[in-house]
Motif scaffolding. Structure first.
Motif, PDB file in Angstrom:
ATOM      1  N   ASN A   1       0.830  -1.207   0.000  1.00 40.53           N
ATOM      2  CA  ASN A   1       0.000   0.000   0.000  1.00 40.53           C
ATOM      3  C   ASN A   1       0.862   1.254   0.000  1.00 40.53           C
ATOM      4  O   ASN A   1       0.572   2.226  -0.701  1.00 40.53           O
ATOM      5  CB  ASN A   1      -0.962  -0.007   1.186  1.00 40.53           C
ATOM      6  CG  ASN A   1      -2.057  -1.036   1.022  1.00 40.53           C
ATOM      7  OD1 ASN A   1      -2.510  -1.306  -0.085  1.00 40.53           O
ATOM      8  ND2 ASN A   1      -2.474  -1.633   2.117  1.00 40.53           N
ATOM      9  N   SER A   2       1.931   1.228   0.755  1.00 38.79           N
ATOM     10  CA  SER A   2       2.846   2.369   0.799  1.00 38.79           C
ATOM     11  C   SER A   2       3.515   2.580  -0.555  1.00 38.79           C
ATOM     12  O   SER A   2       3.618   3.715  -1.038  1.00 38.79           O
ATOM     13  CB  SER A   2       3.904   2.147   1.885  1.00 38.79           C
ATOM     14  OG  SER A   2       4.808   3.216   1.922  1.00 38.79           O
TER      15      SER A   2
ATOM     16  N   TRP B   1       2.311   1.731  -3.423  1.00 40.26           N
ATOM     17  CA  TRP B   1       1.295   2.246  -4.342  1.00 40.26           C
ATOM     18  C   TRP B   1       1.155   3.758  -4.167  1.00 40.26           C
ATOM     19  O   TRP B   1       1.144   4.505  -5.144  1.00 40.26           O
ATOM     20  CB  TRP B   1      -0.059   1.563  -4.105  1.00 40.26           C
ATOM     21  CG  TRP B   1      -1.078   2.010  -5.104  1.00 40.26           C
ATOM     22  CD1 TRP B   1      -1.376   1.393  -6.274  1.00 40.26           C
ATOM     23  CD2 TRP B   1      -1.874   3.193  -5.043  1.00 40.26           C
ATOM     24  NE1 TRP B   1      -2.327   2.128  -6.953  1.00 40.26           N
ATOM     25  CE2 TRP B   1      -2.645   3.232  -6.217  1.00 40.26           C
ATOM     26  CE3 TRP B   1      -2.019   4.218  -4.124  1.00 40.26           C
ATOM     27  CZ2 TRP B   1      -3.548   4.254  -6.492  1.00 40.26           C
ATOM     28  CZ3 TRP B   1      -2.908   5.244  -4.392  1.00 40.26           C
ATOM     29  CH2 TRP B   1      -3.657   5.254  -5.562  1.00 40.26           C
ATOM     30  N   LEU B   2       1.062   4.203  -2.911  1.00 38.85           N
ATOM     31  CA  LEU B   2       0.909   5.644  -2.666  1.00 38.85           C
ATOM     32  C   LEU B   2       2.124   6.407  -3.179  1.00 38.85           C
ATOM     33  O   LEU B   2       1.981   7.441  -3.838  1.00 38.85           O
ATOM     34  CB  LEU B   2       0.684   5.928  -1.186  1.00 38.85           C
ATOM     35  CG  LEU B   2       0.483   7.399  -0.838  1.00 38.85           C
ATOM     36  CD1 LEU B   2      -0.711   7.995  -1.581  1.00 38.85           C
ATOM     37  CD2 LEU B   2       0.328   7.580   0.661  1.00 38.85           C
TER      38      LEU B   2
ATOM     39  N   HIS C   1       2.016   7.136  -6.746  1.00 44.50           N
ATOM     40  CA  HIS C   1       0.927   8.009  -7.184  1.00 44.50           C
ATOM     41  C   HIS C   1       0.868   9.332  -6.423  1.00 44.50           C
ATOM     42  O   HIS C   1      -0.124  10.061  -6.531  1.00 44.50           O
ATOM     43  CB  HIS C   1      -0.407   7.273  -7.036  1.00 44.50           C
ATOM     44  CG  HIS C   1      -0.513   6.076  -7.922  1.00 44.50           C
ATOM     45  ND1 HIS C   1      -0.058   4.837  -7.539  1.00 44.50           N
ATOM     46  CD2 HIS C   1      -0.991   5.923  -9.178  1.00 44.50           C
ATOM     47  CE1 HIS C   1      -0.267   3.976  -8.513  1.00 44.50           C
ATOM     48  NE2 HIS C   1      -0.820   4.606  -9.529  1.00 44.50           N
ATOM     49  N   VAL C   2       1.903   9.654  -5.665  1.00 43.75           N
ATOM     50  CA  VAL C   2       1.897  10.862  -4.834  1.00 43.75           C
ATOM     51  C   VAL C   2       1.525  12.134  -5.600  1.00 43.75           C
ATOM     52  O   VAL C   2       0.671  12.893  -5.135  1.00 43.75           O
ATOM     53  CB  VAL C   2       3.240  11.032  -4.084  1.00 43.75           C
ATOM     54  CG1 VAL C   2       3.460  12.453  -3.613  1.00 43.75           C
ATOM     55  CG2 VAL C   2       3.283  10.098  -2.893  1.00 43.75           C
TER      56      VAL C   2
ATOM     57  N   VAL D   1      -2.304  12.074  -6.306  1.00 46.72           N
ATOM     58  CA  VAL D   1      -3.098  12.014  -5.079  1.00 46.72           C
ATOM     59  C   VAL D   1      -3.042  13.348  -4.342  1.00 46.72           C
ATOM     60  O   VAL D   1      -4.075  13.893  -3.952  1.00 46.72           O
ATOM     61  CB  VAL D   1      -2.621  10.857  -4.163  1.00 46.72           C
ATOM     62  CG1 VAL D   1      -3.275  10.925  -2.803  1.00 46.72           C
ATOM     63  CG2 VAL D   1      -2.891   9.511  -4.833  1.00 46.72           C
TER      64      VAL D   1
ATOM     65  N   VAL E   1      -5.162   3.959   1.776  1.00 49.63           N
ATOM     66  CA  VAL E   1      -4.824   3.002   0.726  1.00 49.63           C
ATOM     67  C   VAL E   1      -4.986   1.599   1.312  1.00 49.63           C
ATOM     68  O   VAL E   1      -4.400   1.274   2.342  1.00 49.63           O
ATOM     69  CB  VAL E   1      -3.389   3.205   0.193  1.00 49.63           C
ATOM     70  CG1 VAL E   1      -3.093   2.211  -0.921  1.00 49.63           C
ATOM     71  CG2 VAL E   1      -3.193   4.634  -0.289  1.00 49.63           C
TER      72      VAL E   1
ATOM     73  N   GLN F   1      -4.037  -1.701  -2.489  1.00 55.41           N
ATOM     74  CA  GLN F   1      -3.406  -0.835  -3.496  1.00 55.41           C
ATOM     75  C   GLN F   1      -4.449  -0.021  -4.265  1.00 55.41           C
ATOM     76  O   GLN F   1      -4.312   0.236  -5.454  1.00 55.41           O
ATOM     77  CB  GLN F   1      -2.539  -1.640  -4.475  1.00 55.41           C
ATOM     78  CG  GLN F   1      -1.327  -2.278  -3.825  1.00 55.41           C
ATOM     79  CD  GLN F   1      -1.597  -3.716  -3.468  1.00 55.41           C
ATOM     80  OE1 GLN F   1      -1.852  -4.528  -4.338  1.00 55.41           O
ATOM     81  NE2 GLN F   1      -1.547  -4.043  -2.193  1.00 55.41           N
TER      82      GLN F   1
ATOM     83  N   LEU G   1      -7.103   3.593  -3.698  1.00 53.81           N
ATOM     84  CA  LEU G   1      -7.246   4.831  -2.930  1.00 53.81           C
ATOM     85  C   LEU G   1      -8.686   5.044  -2.496  1.00 53.81           C
ATOM     86  O   LEU G   1      -9.617   4.882  -3.292  1.00 53.81           O
ATOM     87  CB  LEU G   1      -6.791   6.014  -3.791  1.00 53.81           C
ATOM     88  CG  LEU G   1      -6.800   7.378  -3.124  1.00 53.81           C
ATOM     89  CD1 LEU G   1      -5.742   7.442  -2.017  1.00 53.81           C
ATOM     90  CD2 LEU G   1      -6.566   8.469  -4.151  1.00 53.81           C
TER      91      LEU G   1
ATOM     92  N   ARG H   1      -3.407   8.758   5.501  1.00 53.61           N
ATOM     93  CA  ARG H   1      -2.688  10.045   5.483  1.00 53.61           C
ATOM     94  C   ARG H   1      -3.682  11.184   5.385  1.00 53.61           C
ATOM     95  O   ARG H   1      -4.745  11.039   4.793  1.00 53.61           O
ATOM     96  CB  ARG H   1      -1.778  10.154   4.262  1.00 53.61           C
ATOM     97  CG  ARG H   1      -0.596   9.252   4.255  1.00 53.61           C
ATOM     98  CD  ARG H   1       0.638   9.961   4.793  1.00 53.61           C
ATOM     99  NE  ARG H   1       1.723   9.047   5.008  1.00 53.61           N
ATOM    100  CZ  ARG H   1       2.603   8.695   4.095  1.00 53.61           C
ATOM    101  NH1 ARG H   1       2.521   9.172   2.882  1.00 53.61           N
ATOM    102  NH2 ARG H   1       3.585   7.870   4.388  1.00 53.61           N
TER     103      ARG H   1
END
Length: 106
Positions: free
Chosen positions: A33-34, A36-37, A40-41, A44, A55, A58, A60, A86
C-alpha cells in the motif's frame, strides 16, 4: 489546562512462528500500500488537498474524516490489515521527513 491520561505500555516478545508469519504478512500488505501511494503521490496530493486518504488493496479511498476513509477502505478490502492513512494538507509546504531528515515538499 489539558489533562492527559496515560495507559501502561507493555512490551512482549513474540516467538510463536504462526504469529510471526501473520505479522510479516501484515507488514508486506502495508508495504504494498505504501509503494502504491509513493508511485501516485503527485496525482493524489494534487487532487485531494484537505482530505484524508486511505490506501487498501493498493486502491485509494478519500474522505473528509479519518474514520470515514478507513471505514470505506475496510468495507471494500476487509482482508487488508495493512492499510495506510494520510491527511493531505490544504497548502503545499516543505516539511522535514521524520525518517531521513530530508526536506520534502508535500
Amino acid at each position: 489546562m489539558i489533562a492527559m491520561k496515560s495507559s501502561p505500555l507493555a512490551m512482549v516478545e513474540v516467538t510463536d512462528p504462526q504469529e510471526i508469519a501473520k505479522i510479516k504478512a501484515q507488514r508486506e500488505r502495508f508495504r504494498k500500500n505504501s509503494d502504491w501511494l509513493q508511485a501516485h503521490v503527485p496525482q493524489v496530493y494534487a487532487q485531494h488537498r484537505s482530505k484524508f486518504v486511505c490506501v487498501a488493496g493498493q486502491k485509494l479511498f478519500v474522505a473528509d474524516t479519518a474514520p470515514e476513509a478507513v471505514a470505506t477502505a475496510r468495507k471494500t478490502h476487509s482482508d487488508d490489515d495493512g492499510l495506510l492513512l494520510r491527511y493531505i494538507p490544504r497548502e503545499r509546504m516543505e516539511r522535514v521527513h521524520a525518517h531521513s531528515g530530508a526536506l520534502v515538499a508535500v
